[in-house]
Design an enzyme around this catalytic site. Structure first.
Site, PDB file in Angstrom:
ATOM      1  N   ASN A  79      12.746  -1.770  -3.154  1.00 16.24           N
ATOM      2  CA  ASN A  79      11.418  -1.286  -3.501  1.00 16.24           C
ATOM      3  C   ASN A  79      11.528  -0.937  -4.983  1.00 16.24           C
ATOM      4  OD1 ASN A  79       9.007  -0.073  -3.984  1.00 16.24           O
ATOM      5  ND2 ASN A  79       9.054   1.291  -2.186  1.00 16.24           N
ATOM      6  N   HIS A  85       5.731  -4.709 -10.857  1.00 16.94           N
ATOM      7  CA  HIS A  85       4.566  -5.379 -11.426  1.00 16.94           C
ATOM      8  C   HIS A  85       4.803  -5.956 -12.817  1.00 16.94           C
ATOM      9  CE1 HIS A  85       2.987  -3.405  -7.947  1.00 16.94           C
ATOM     10  NE2 HIS A  85       3.145  -2.192  -8.480  1.00 16.94           N
ATOM     11  N   ASP A  92      14.918 -11.506 -13.136  1.00 11.71           N
ATOM     12  CA  ASP A  92      16.044 -12.361 -13.536  1.00 11.71           C
ATOM     13  C   ASP A  92      17.321 -11.956 -12.801  1.00 11.71           C
ATOM     14  OD1 ASP A  92      14.576 -13.910 -15.215  1.00 11.71           O
ATOM     15  OD2 ASP A  92      15.131 -12.841 -17.063  1.00 11.71           O
ATOM     16  N   ILE A 106       5.896   0.543   0.385  1.00 14.45           N
ATOM     17  CA  ILE A 106       5.380   1.475   1.384  1.00 14.45           C
ATOM     18  C   ILE A 106       3.874   1.242   1.576  1.00 14.45           C
ATOM     19  CG2 ILE A 106       5.035   3.934   1.888  1.00 14.45           C
ATOM     20  CD1 ILE A 106       7.483   4.402  -0.071  1.00 14.45           C
ATOM     21  N   SER A 107       3.163   1.118   0.467  1.00 19.66           N
ATOM     22  CA  SER A 107       1.704   0.965   0.536  1.00 19.66           C
ATOM     23  C   SER A 107       1.331  -0.520   0.538  1.00 19.66           C
ATOM     24  CB  SER A 107       1.058   1.653  -0.674  1.00 19.66           C
ATOM     25  OG  SER A 107       1.513   1.026  -1.859  1.00 19.66           O
ATOM     26  N   ARG A 116      -1.499  -3.660  -9.285  1.00 16.55           N
ATOM     27  CA  ARG A 116      -0.464  -3.557  -8.245  1.00 16.55           C
ATOM     28  C   ARG A 116      -0.442  -4.797  -7.336  1.00 16.55           C
ATOM     29  NH1 ARG A 116       1.353   1.918  -8.389  1.00 16.55           N
ATOM     30  NH2 ARG A 116      -0.353   3.270  -9.019  1.00 16.55           N
ATOM     31  N   THR A 446     -25.129 -48.255  26.483  1.00 13.49           N
ATOM     32  CA  THR A 446     -25.935 -47.068  26.165  1.00 13.49           C
ATOM     33  C   THR A 446     -25.890 -46.120  27.356  1.00 13.49           C
ATOM     34  OG1 THR A 446     -27.353 -48.191  24.599  1.00 13.49           O
ATOM     35  CG2 THR A 446     -28.266 -46.232  25.614  1.00 13.49           C
ATOM     36  N   PHE A 448     -27.615 -43.229  29.445  1.00 16.99           N
ATOM     37  CA  PHE A 448     -28.950 -42.693  29.728  1.00 16.99           C
ATOM     38  C   PHE A 448     -28.831 -41.384  30.502  1.00 16.99           C
ATOM     39  CE2 PHE A 448     -29.800 -47.050  28.799  1.00 16.99           C
ATOM     40  CZ  PHE A 448     -31.062 -47.065  28.234  1.00 16.99           C
TER      41      PHE A 448
HETATM   42  O1  CA2 Z   1       4.015   1.039  -2.224  1.00 23.60           O
HETATM   43  C1  CA2 Z   1       5.121   1.063  -2.774  1.00 23.60           C
HETATM   44  O2  CA2 Z   1       6.153   1.167  -2.163  1.00 23.60           O
HETATM   45  C2  CA2 Z   1       5.218   1.021  -4.317  1.00 23.60           C
HETATM   46  O3  CA2 Z   1       6.284   0.178  -4.622  1.00 23.60           O
HETATM   47  C3  CA2 Z   1       5.447   2.425  -4.787  1.00 23.60           C
HETATM   48  C4  CA2 Z   1       5.435   2.561  -6.313  1.00 23.60           C
HETATM   49  C5  CA2 Z   1       4.212   1.904  -6.921  1.00 23.60           C
HETATM   50  O4  CA2 Z   1       4.311   1.931  -8.331  1.00 23.60           O
HETATM   51  C6  CA2 Z   1       4.047   0.489  -6.440  1.00 23.60           C
HETATM   52  O5  CA2 Z   1       2.857  -0.015  -6.999  1.00 23.60           O
HETATM   53  C7  CA2 Z   1       3.984   0.439  -4.920  1.00 23.60           C
HETATM   54  C8  CA2 Z   1       5.380   3.991  -6.808  1.00 23.60           C
HETATM   55  C9  CA2 Z   1       6.206   4.950  -6.145  1.00 23.60           C
HETATM   56  C10 CA2 Z   1       5.827   6.287  -6.643  1.00 23.60           C
HETATM   57  O6  CA2 Z   1       6.188   7.155  -5.640  1.00 23.60           O
HETATM   58  C11 CA2 Z   1       5.721   8.423  -5.644  1.00 23.60           C
HETATM   59  C12 CA2 Z   1       6.126   9.201  -4.597  1.00 23.60           C
HETATM   60  C13 CA2 Z   1       5.693  10.487  -4.504  1.00 23.60           C
HETATM   61  C14 CA2 Z   1       4.893  11.019  -5.474  1.00 23.60           C
HETATM   62  C15 CA2 Z   1       4.477  10.216  -6.542  1.00 23.60           C
HETATM   63  C16 CA2 Z   1       4.917   8.912  -6.620  1.00 23.60           C
END
Ligand code: CA2
Length: 544
Positions: A79, A85, A92, A106-107, A116, A446, A448
């Site tokens: 992760n 991004h 690389d 996670i999201s 994102r 045909t 019918f």
């Molecule tokens: O969804 C994910 O796992 C992300 O990789 C999490 C990254 C985010 O920049 C990606 O776009 C998606 C950010 C992690 C930040 O985590 C935090 C956790 C707690 C409080 C604030 C940020």
């Protein structure tokens, strides 16, 4: 370098993921990175791999961790946080390391801010799992192990042990598939049991079986769990599963539904054609419609009409009990406006037959082929003989019916005019037949139909004709057909017509083979009457 006998999987977390559980719970839940490590370790043990962990907020340190993993790891779950991004350096490093790397989030990065939605590391990874919260790590780990780490070591082992190993490998893999299939069946049955329980709840609450919002939620979740590369296939598997669940629910609901309008209409249908004494048809003596009417209703009174519409009018005025109309031809396809006539006059198909249509060139006796400049017939006759017409450069004159065209030629006495009609129609009008092949194909038939103002389902009925308007969404036709296919009913004819006044929307005419009032067909109709905007039974009849 001595490799560990247990495969090692490195979990890398990028910037800010050490803050998990502390803030931003909306996107990342309330679990901490420690909890992620705990769950990841447990899953790794269950899979028979060793988990190692690395977290850093710095891009360079992540690059170094990936490079070092080449020396001890068999795969990486990453992760990369916001580096996902834009970090080409991490991309690389992933590419260079040669290890299978699974990207996780996670999201659901595809449903958040546009920046994102892009992952620059995606192309170097073997897959991408997102949107499942903590489970993204676990699903990513399992997928990485099963599809890459274990698969690669299996192939390597098989390559090492030569042909014998390959045969053993194949049979072992097959027996594992058999086990998985048995497991699938158990899970499938559990799902069906739950669907049944839901059906019983829906009987009492009178709520709809099909819930589009709920189904797209299930689909979305399945796509996310599957990861990008398998998303479409998993989605289609889930759609099939949901359709089958709905079918099970309709089986239960139909038993107690007394308010089903198609069901009522079918239950009130007549069962016999014994009352038929007058049969209307379009044309005159010698027309193909007359031949079909004679074949279907031996010894009954036949009532000629100028056009198909006029034949239907005889029904409305109760001058005839049924009318015989051509529906489709083997050379040119469906006969224009008959489907429209059925709908406009609210008629039902009660029988069908197919006859050989052997067109002849009928002329005033003494006419030679070189004398002919023009040919006249019904548009169907002209189309079925279009090749000879073009070859000879004949002008065409449209007639209401092939038999009327023979009468016209006789009345006009014009040697430059020929009719395209049956042999019988030519004889009736005192015309001569020129021996020349005029039909586009050797065999021309045909079909019918017999139509009636009432729905009549005779016990020998073996097919059903339906009319459906489909919703404007992708896969609508396939899913309608699938409902019949799931119930073992074979499609025997399909055609479509634009729906007047609604550009881009089509009505489908679908015929299926099924016995009179067969339960499977009734259930399919029951389901579709809820899931399609419009469903009508045009007839349930036998084709002689
Ligand atoms: O969804 C994910 O796992 C992300 O990789 C999490 C990254 C985010 O920049 C990606 O776009 C998606 C950010 C992690 C930040 O985590 C935090 C956790 C707690 C409080 C604030 C940020």
């Amino acid at each position: 370098m001595v490799r560990n006998s247990v495969p090692v999987i490195l979990l890398i977390n990028g910037p800010n993921l050490n803050m998990l559980g502390k803030r931003s719970r909306e996107h990342y839940g309330s679990f901490t990175l420690e909890q992620v490590y705990g769950a990841f370790r447990t899953k790794a043990e269950a899979l028979g791999v060793e988990a190692r962990f690395f977290q850093s907020n710095s891009e360079g340190e992540i690059v170094t961790a990936i490079q070092e993993a080449m020396g001890y790891a068999d795969g990486i779950v990453i992760n990369a946080g916001a580096h996902t991004h834009y970090s080409y350096a991490i991309m690389d490093a992933i590419e260079v390391c040669g290890l299978p790397v699974m990207e996780v989030h996670i999201s659901n990065i595809h449903k958040r801010e546009p920046f994102r939605n892009v992952s620059v590391i995606r192309q170097a990874c073997v897959g991408q799992i997102y949107g499942l919260g903590l489970d993204s790590y676990l699903v990513g780990l399992e997928k990485l192990c099963r599809e890459h780490v274990f698969a690669d070591s299996k192939i390597a082992a098989e390559q090492r042990s030569g042909d014998e190993g390959q045969t053993g490998g194949l049979s072992e893999l097959r027996s594992r598939i058999t086990e998985v299939d048995a497991e699938l069946m158990r899970v499938f049955n559990r799902r069906m049991d739950l669907a049944e329980q839901i059906a019983h709840l829906k009987v009492s609450s009178k709520s709809a079986v099909y819930d589009a919002a709920r189904e797209s939620e299930v689909s979305d979740l399945a796509r996310q769990r599957a990861g990008e590369d398998m998303a479409t296939r998993v989605d289609s598997m889930m759609k099939t599963m949901m359709r089958i669940s709905r079918e099970r629910q309709y089986d239960i609901l139909m038993k107690t539904d007394t308010d089903w309008s198609i069901g009522r209409e079918l239950a009130n249908a007549g069962h016999s054609l014994d009352h038929v004494s007058v049969v209307a048809y379009a044309g005159t003596r010698g027309s193909y419609s007359e031949a079909a009417a004679k074949k279907l209703f031996v010894g009954k009174e036949l009532l000629p009409a100028r056009t198909f519409a006029a034949a239907c009018e005889q029904l409305a005025q109760k001058k005839a009990d049924v009318a015989v109309l051509p529906l489709e031809n083997t050379i040119v396809g469906s006969v224009d406006n008959v489907f429209e006539l059925l709908q406009k006059n609210n008629l039902y198909i009660v029988r069908a037959t197919s006859i050989e249509v052997a067109h002849k060139l009928a002329v005033i006796p003494g006419t030679k082929i070189e004398d002919i400049r023009k040919v006249t017939s019904h548009p169907q006759g002209l189309s079925q003989c279009s090749e000879a017409i073009i070859r000879n450069g004949w002008e065409t004159i449209v007639s209401d019916n092939t038999a009327f065209s023979a009468q016209d030629v006789a009345e006009r006495g014009d040697f430059s005019l020929a009719a395209i009609s049956s042999e019988e129609a030519a004889r009736e009008s005192g015309l001569e037949i020129l021996t020349t092949d005029i039909c586009n194909a050797d065999r021309n038939r045909t079909r019918f139909i017999v139509v009636s103002a009432d729905l009549i389902i005779t016990p020998d009925a073996d097919r059903i004709s339906t009319l459906m308007h489909l919703p404007h969404r992708s896969g609508a036709l396939v899913s309608a057909l699938q409902v019949f296919a799931d119930r073992g009913l074979n499609l025997s004819a399909i055609s479509s017509r634009p729906i007047a006044g609604t550009p881009g929307e089509y009505a489908f005419f679908l015929d299926f083979i099924c016995p009179s009032m067969g339960q499977e067909a009734l259930l399919a109709l029951y389901q579709l009457s809820f899931e399609m905007p419009y469903v009508k039974v045009l007839g349930w009849y036998v084709e002689e």
